[in-house]
Design an enzyme around this catalytic site. Structure first.
Site, PDB file in Angstrom:
ATOM      1  N   ASP A   1       0.811  -1.217   0.000  1.00 33.22           N
ATOM      2  CA  ASP A   1       0.000   0.000   0.000  1.00 33.22           C
ATOM      3  C   ASP A   1       0.842   1.264   0.000  1.00 33.22           C
ATOM      4  O   ASP A   1       0.417   2.282  -0.567  1.00 33.22           O
ATOM      5  CB  ASP A   1      -0.929   0.010   1.222  1.00 33.22           C
TER       6      ASP A   1
ATOM      7  N   SER B   1       5.016  -4.550 -10.301  1.00 28.36           N
ATOM      8  CA  SER B   1       6.284  -5.184 -10.701  1.00 28.36           C
ATOM      9  C   SER B   1       6.481  -5.072 -12.203  1.00 28.36           C
ATOM     10  O   SER B   1       7.610  -4.985 -12.700  1.00 28.36           O
ATOM     11  CB  SER B   1       6.282  -6.673 -10.310  1.00 28.36           C
ATOM     12  N   ASN B   2       5.355  -5.017 -12.933  1.00 28.52           N
ATOM     13  CA  ASN B   2       5.417  -5.035 -14.385  1.00 28.52           C
ATOM     14  C   ASN B   2       5.960  -3.749 -14.994  1.00 28.52           C
ATOM     15  O   ASN B   2       6.359  -3.748 -16.164  1.00 28.52           O
ATOM     16  CB  ASN B   2       4.027  -5.326 -14.960  1.00 28.52           C
TER      17      ASN B   2
ATOM     18  N   SER C   1      54.345 -20.353 -17.283  1.00 22.48           N
ATOM     19  CA  SER C   1      54.243 -21.803 -17.338  1.00 22.48           C
ATOM     20  C   SER C   1      54.652 -22.412 -16.011  1.00 22.48           C
ATOM     21  O   SER C   1      55.545 -21.904 -15.324  1.00 22.48           O
ATOM     22  CB  SER C   1      55.140 -22.351 -18.457  1.00 22.48           C
TER      23      SER C   1
ATOM     24  N   LYS D   1      59.171 -18.590 -19.353  1.00 23.13           N
ATOM     25  CA  LYS D   1      58.102 -18.310 -20.318  1.00 23.13           C
ATOM     26  C   LYS D   1      57.173 -17.238 -19.764  1.00 23.13           C
ATOM     27  O   LYS D   1      56.755 -17.295 -18.603  1.00 23.13           O
ATOM     28  CB  LYS D   1      57.314 -19.588 -20.604  1.00 23.13           C
ATOM     29  N   VAL D   2      56.822 -16.269 -20.610  1.00 20.70           N
ATOM     30  CA  VAL D   2      55.890 -15.204 -20.228  1.00 20.70           C
ATOM     31  C   VAL D   2      54.808 -15.121 -21.294  1.00 20.70           C
ATOM     32  O   VAL D   2      55.104 -15.089 -22.492  1.00 20.70           O
ATOM     33  CB  VAL D   2      56.608 -13.842 -20.097  1.00 20.70           C
TER      34      VAL D   2
ATOM     35  N   GLU E   1      44.626 -12.206 -23.440  1.00 14.35           N
ATOM     36  CA  GLU E   1      43.878 -13.449 -23.321  1.00 14.35           C
ATOM     37  C   GLU E   1      42.653 -13.265 -22.422  1.00 14.35           C
ATOM     38  O   GLU E   1      41.557 -13.752 -22.740  1.00 14.35           O
ATOM     39  CB  GLU E   1      44.779 -14.548 -22.767  1.00 14.35           C
TER      40      GLU E   1
END
Length: 462
Positions: free
Chosen positions: A128, A136-137, A314, A320-321, A327
């Site tokens: 109220d 809600s609509n 790795s 290793k880079v 990505e």
């Protein structure tokens, strides 16, 4: 283990148990019981928008003389407290709920009712008073638009401007670095690195422009349509007043939709927005993949740039880079493209006077906006701003590029040019040396015609 304390709440369907410390009531608890599906809650941005709409609705009802001022003030105070995240734990309804989002709307009504009643010292009714002049609509479609518009305005567009500036700065720094252009991943005529980056910048700027145009539709709100679009139980001026109050509060120019039947039954503006997010995701994927290719190596790849080394690449290969930021950005883009399909399917689910996939539309749309914003900032700060140029590798490849012979076509013809290019490639020699042997052009003419920097400017060389 001691049983958790409960209290008894009731609604039109009867009584049920609710956790004693919960601020929600019976209808929220029914949703919690009915939808133990994913554990995914409605996004924070959506909850904040829901409370802003409740704040604006109370203000509009007060201005129209429909609710006592003390009730309106109590509702607004409670709504703002929730919009700032103070009571997020009291929104337990799953994303996969009733398609209208009624459960989330009642969750908001009940929590605000609880808080407002406590502060005022008298009962504030969830339907109220808190839900006065609303359904809600129209509330949930309004919140889809408000939350997405605010997220774009406050998060995504600033992030895109940040990325654009980073690209512009890097393009300016590299405007004189000439490199081998590539089409079909094969050597082509030269470009400058600055030209390449400026192309990326243009993609990002156009994405921002598309979103700005979409905002014209996204800021049009369903509020005031109530149950089916006719505005039953709402003052004719209510929806417009809500839009004005939201605009004043947020700085975003909201307005009531021209056609409330469309706003309740369709989610076309959300689908359009998601489509523009998909375009941005496609652009960012192109940029991320170009960076990965240019960074490939360091010895066996293209090796034109070195991205910042951010972490070991790795668990088995020391030293290793990997290009982790591009990505990650590419994965974000894959998620956004998938989300767009979900939003499109959700948009199709407008049956007669109401769309019935509103919560999942909101969830996917807001997730796409948020992750694109954060990914854009990461790309700018952790990849674009810090990469270094491997000029030796660039120059070595440029000098051996047989496609430079294209610049000789207007002088020696395509057939002769093809013969020069094939011989240069076969023998691994510079085009200039082979052309000197196979044509009548002087060294001076060859130097002028085959100058890589001048070839980045286009036009016919004479």
């Amino acid at each position: 283990m001691k049983d958790k304390a409960i209290r008894i709440e009731k609604d039109s369907m009867g009584e049920l148990e609710v956790p004693a410390d919960a601020l929600w009531g019976a209808q929220t608890q029914r949703a919690v019981n009915n939808f133990p599906i994913s554990g995914l809650m409605m996004p924070r941005q959506f909850i904040a928008a829901l409370w802003l709409v409740k704040w604006a609705a109370a203000g509009a009802n007060s201005e129209l003389g429909l609710i006592q001022s003390d009730l309106a003030v109590a509702i607004q105070k409670a709504a703002l407290a929730v919009s700032e995240g103070e009571y997020d734990a009291h929104f337990p309804v799953d994303v996969f709920q009733t398609g209208s989002g009624t459960s989330s709307n009642m969750n908001a009504n009940e929590v605000i009712s609880h808080l407002a009643s406590e502060s005022l010292g008298k009962a504030v009714h969830p339907n109220d008073h808190v839900n006065m002049s609303q359904s809600s609509n129209d509330v949930i479609p309004t919140c889809v638009h408000v939350s997405a518009a605010l997220a774009i305005h406050n998060r995504l567009r600033p992030a895109l401007k940040h990325l654009s500036k980073a690209l512009e700065k890097k393009a300016d720094e590299t405007r004189d670095i000439v490199k081998t252009g590539r089409t079909h991943l094969m050597d082509a005529m030269p470009v400058t690195l600055g030209q390449e980056l400026d192309g990326w910048r243009s993609q990002i700027d156009h994405a921002g422009e598309r979103l700005a145009d979409t905002m014209k539709r996204l800021t049009a709100l369903a509020q005031g349509g109530t149950a089916v679009g006719t505005g039953i139980n709402a003052h004719p001026k209510f929806g417009r007043k809500v839009a004005v109050l939201l605009s004043e509060r947020t700085g975003v120019p909201f307005k009531q939709a021209d056609n409330l039947f469309e706003s309740l039954s369709s989610q076309d503006a959300a689908v359009e927005t998601s489509g523009q997010l998909r375009v941005l995701a496609v652009s960012l994927t192109k940029i991320a993949n170009d960076l990965r290719w240019m960074n490939a190596g360091p010895l066996a790849g293209i090796g034109e740039i070195e991205l910042p080394a951010l972490q070991p690449g790795s668990s088995i290969m020391p030293g290793k880079v990997n290009p982790v930021i591009p990505e990650a950005v590419a994965m974000v883009c894959a998620q956004v493209i998938g989300n767009d399909l979900t939003v499109a399917v959700g948009g199709q689910s407008g049956n007669f006077q109401l769309n019935v996939m509103l919560p999942v539309v909101a969830y996917n749309l807001l997730q796409s906006i948020e992750i694109l914003a954060t990914a854009s900032i990461c790309l700018a700060d952790s990849a674009i701003a810090g990469f270094t140029v491997s000029t030796d590798n660039i120059n070595q490849a440029l000098g051996r590029n047989p496609i430079l012979v294209t610049a000789l076509n207007p002088v020696i013809g395509y057939e002769k040019g093809a013969a020069v290019a094939k011989k240069a490639y076969k023998e691994g020699r510079p085009v200039k040396d082979v052309a000197r042997e196979m044509t009548d052009l002087t060294d001076e003419e060859l130097d002028r015609l085959l100058d890589p920097a001048s070839l980045t400017e286009g036009g016919i060389k004479h």
